[in-house]
Design an enzyme around this catalytic site. Structure first.
Site, mmCIF file in Angstrom:
data_model
loop_
_atom_site.group_PDB
_atom_site.id
_atom_site.type_symbol
_atom_site.label_atom_id
_atom_site.label_comp_id
_atom_site.label_asym_id
_atom_site.label_seq_id
_atom_site.Cartn_x
_atom_site.Cartn_y
_atom_site.Cartn_z
ATOM 1 N NE ARG A 111 -10.862 -9.866 -1.938
ATOM 2 C CZ ARG A 111 -11.197 -8.944 -2.829
ATOM 3 N NH1 ARG A 111 -11.465 -9.280 -4.083
ATOM 4 N NH2 ARG A 111 -11.296 -7.680 -2.475
ATOM 5 C CE LYS A 145 -3.933 -1.848 2.649
ATOM 6 N NZ LYS A 145 -4.980 -1.640 1.657
HETATM 7 N N1 BES Z 1 -8.017 -3.769 4.319
HETATM 8 C C1 BES Z 1 -8.224 -3.401 2.971
HETATM 9 C C2 BES Z 1 -9.539 -2.662 2.744
HETATM 10 C C3 BES Z 1 -9.717 -1.343 3.449
HETATM 11 C C4 BES Z 1 -9.516 -0.179 2.768
HETATM 12 C C5 BES Z 1 -10.159 -1.292 4.734
HETATM 13 C C6 BES Z 1 -9.714 1.024 3.382
HETATM 14 C C7 BES Z 1 -10.366 -0.092 5.363
HETATM 15 C C8 BES Z 1 -10.153 1.067 4.677
HETATM 16 C C9 BES Z 1 -8.232 -4.624 2.066
HETATM 17 O O1 BES Z 1 -7.453 -5.678 2.499
HETATM 18 C C10 BES Z 1 -7.718 -4.193 0.741
HETATM 19 O O2 BES Z 1 -6.634 -3.726 0.682
HETATM 20 N N2 BES Z 1 -8.548 -4.336 -0.278
HETATM 21 C C11 BES Z 1 -8.192 -3.940 -1.584
HETATM 22 C C12 BES Z 1 -8.749 -4.958 -2.541
HETATM 23 C C13 BES Z 1 -8.199 -4.836 -3.942
HETATM 24 C C14 BES Z 1 -6.731 -5.139 -3.972
HETATM 25 C C15 BES Z 1 -8.967 -5.777 -4.821
HETATM 26 C C16 BES Z 1 -8.791 -2.573 -1.857
HETATM 27 O O3 BES Z 1 -9.849 -2.257 -1.355
HETATM 28 O O4 BES Z 1 -8.137 -1.797 -2.567
HETATM 29 ZN ZN ZN Z 2 -5.420 -5.516 1.916
#
Ligand code: BES
Ligand code: ZN
Ligand code: ZN
Length: 503
Positions: free
Chosen positions: A357, A283
């Site tokens: 997931r 990230k």
């Molecule tokens: N933990 C994150 C989602 C999240 C984002 C939670 C903002 C709280 C606030 C999750 O694991 C994630 O990173 N999801 C990705 C999925 C994508 C790679 C398909 C996302 O939302 O970008």
């Molecule tokens: Zn994530």
């Protein structure tokens, strides 16, 4: 905070602050109508003390609006706080929950330690109001500044809920107890969520859950890497493998003797990523610190189990929390890697940041193997759900109408906001992989929250299931008049009510 119910007249309640609710009875259709204020009490002394200032036109009775009077004449309380509930048509238990919270957060920074709140009269159900006041007050007493060395504990010491003599005493007492259990369990979840990654590893989460379980007479187990290998939880393990912190598979069971043998078994599955760096698909640095709350779904399930153990519904409940840290390292899972979930399905990991997931795939399958016949999962699964719904509604997905109906009934009691999104088979092509059974991200960036839900759906078979994507609501960046900023503990109350609705 100690909360007591008092059945004494409001005028004689000796406290530092007495809070009373007011509504605006003017027509809700006419926006320019002059407010017609009414205090929700039949106590003549309180009405008299407030009458002059209410007629001044200074106070409009809007939701969360407050007006403070010092040394109110004829009252034993040192101060009288009038709190608006808004238009009378909107004065329901949810408005009361917020208004009680507003009273507590008004008192806290002013050094007020004892507070009385008058249960509103006039068409509102007394017991529901008592419960809403207890919940709102306890939730409002929480603050997230745990590690400030100059932190002053400004918690309220005693709250007296003043019940009018006309109310049903035993109903008020039961509502008081329910409200306390619900809100204290939600605050327990918030305390877990608030901890930073270095102080809330999967192992620590397991220990905190174990303490809660032993205090509340719940059956408890926690497993780590070896057992996950034995169970063939390849999806869960693929997330955990990049971290030096071992994963924790937390299993908490509530098995009341009162449960009918033919009753459903409720399975509660939570995402417990104690820190989500994104892994190799790392990230950006901005806001990454927020990813300590990526275990909010897991914490919600642990909090819900606490409430269930104390409320004792006649139904069996199994909670499974999949805790891991998502880190990049020489051992981490890489984009393109293939893993096999416990169910036997092969997964192509296209993005290591879609880790929630992966752990839930094995958690949901395991909950079914343990005997769950109704499933709910809670997860901070996607940023996309906040893009779709903002930070007002969380997302709910359901593969079963009856389970969803139970949930909408639960929301009426909890007052939490969830909005339904689809999990129709038409979306499935988004997660079809060319090398494996499925891939962990969608083909396109559209409908990201739905793609996440479609992935989970692969692991629930025909079991009625709800998926709660709480990514947009689990953390609040700004303070509200009735709630501190930080972890919200969203979903705890709704999950508990959903479980109870089957008992
Ligand atoms: N933990 C994150 C989602 C999240 C984002 C939670 C903002 C709280 C606030 C999750 O694991 C994630 O990173 N999801 C990705 C999925 C994508 C790679 C398909 C996302 O939302 O970008
Ligand atoms: Zn994530
Ligand atoms: Zn995550």
């Amino acid at each position: 905070m100690k909360i007591e119910l008092l059945f004494t007249p409001a005028a004689s309640a000796k406290s530092e602050l007495l809070a009373v609710f007011a509504v605006d009875n003017s027509s809700s259709k006419d926006k320019d109508a002059k407010p017609e204020l009414a205090l929700l009490t039949s106590d003549e002394a309180v009405k008299k003390a407030a009458s002059y200032v209410l007629s001044s036109g200074e106070f409009k009775g809007e939701s969360s609006e407050t007006l403070l009077l010092h040394a109110p004449e004829g009252l034993a309380a040192a101060r009288l706080l009038i709190i608006g509930l808004g238009k009378s048509a909107k004065a329901d238990p949810h408005a009361i929950r917020r208004a009680a919270g507003t009273a507590v957060r008004f008192a806290k920074p002013r050094g007020i330690r004892s507070l009385s709140i008058l249960v509103p009269e006039g068409g509102l159900d007394g017991a529901q109001s008592v419960r809403a006041i207890a919940e709102g007050a306890i939730l409002a007493d929480f603050d997230s500044d745990t590690y400030r060395t100059d932190r002053k504990d400004r918690s309220i010491e005693t709250l007296s809920i003043l019940v009018p003599s006309s109310a049903d005493k035993s109903a008020a007492e039961a509502a008081h107890r329910e409200g306390m259990i619900m809100a204290e369990s939600q605050n327990f979840a918030r305390t877990l969520i608030n901890e930073p990654g270095n102080r809330m590893t999967p192992t620590i989460l397991g220990q905190r859950a174990a303490e809660m379980a032993s205090e509340n007479g719940l059956k408890f187990e926690v497993h780590s890497t070896d057992k996950l290998r034995e169970l063939k939880m390849g999806a869960f393990l693929s997330v955990a493998q990049g971290s030096d912190e071992p994963p924790a598979l937390i299993v908490i069971q509530y098995e009341p003797a009162s449960a009918r043998p033919d009753a459903p078994v409720m399975g509660l599955v939570g995402k417990g990523i104690t820190f989500d760096t994104g892994g190799i698909s790392i990230k950006p640095a901005d806001n990454m610190e927020k990813m300590k709350y990526d275990m909010a779904g897991g914490a919600a399930m642990i909090g819900a189990m606490r409430a269930i153990a104390q409320l004792k519904p006649a139904i069996k409940v199994i909670a499974v929390v999949c805790a891991a840290e998502n880190m990049p390292s020489g051992k981490a899972v890489k984009p393109g890697d293939i893993t096999f979930a416990m169910s036997g399905k092969s997964i192509e990991v296209l993005n290591t940041d879609a880790e929630g997931r992966m752990v839930l795939a094995d958690g949901l399958h395991y909950a079914r193997e343990l005997g769950a016949t109704r499933l709910v999962d809670a997860a901070t699964l996607t940023g996309a759900v906040a893009i779709a719904l903002g930070q007002i509604n969380a997302g709910v997905f359901a593969n079963d109408e009856d389970a969803y109906q139970h949930f909408t009934a639960a929301l009426k009691v909890s007052g939490e906001k969830f909005w339904r999104l689809p999990v129709e088979d038409d979306y499935r092509e988004q997660i079809r992989s060319s090398i494996a059974d499925i891939q962990n991200t969608g083909l396109t960036r559209y409908g990201g929250a739905i793609n996440g839900a479609m992935f989970l759906k692969e692991f629930v078979g025909d079991t009625p299931w709800l998926h709660l994507d709480i990514a947009g609501l689990a953390w609040q960046d700004a303070e509200k008049p009735w709630l501190a900023k930080g972890p919200t503990g969203v979903a705890v109350r709704s999950i508990v009510e959903w479980v109870r609705s089957y008992a």
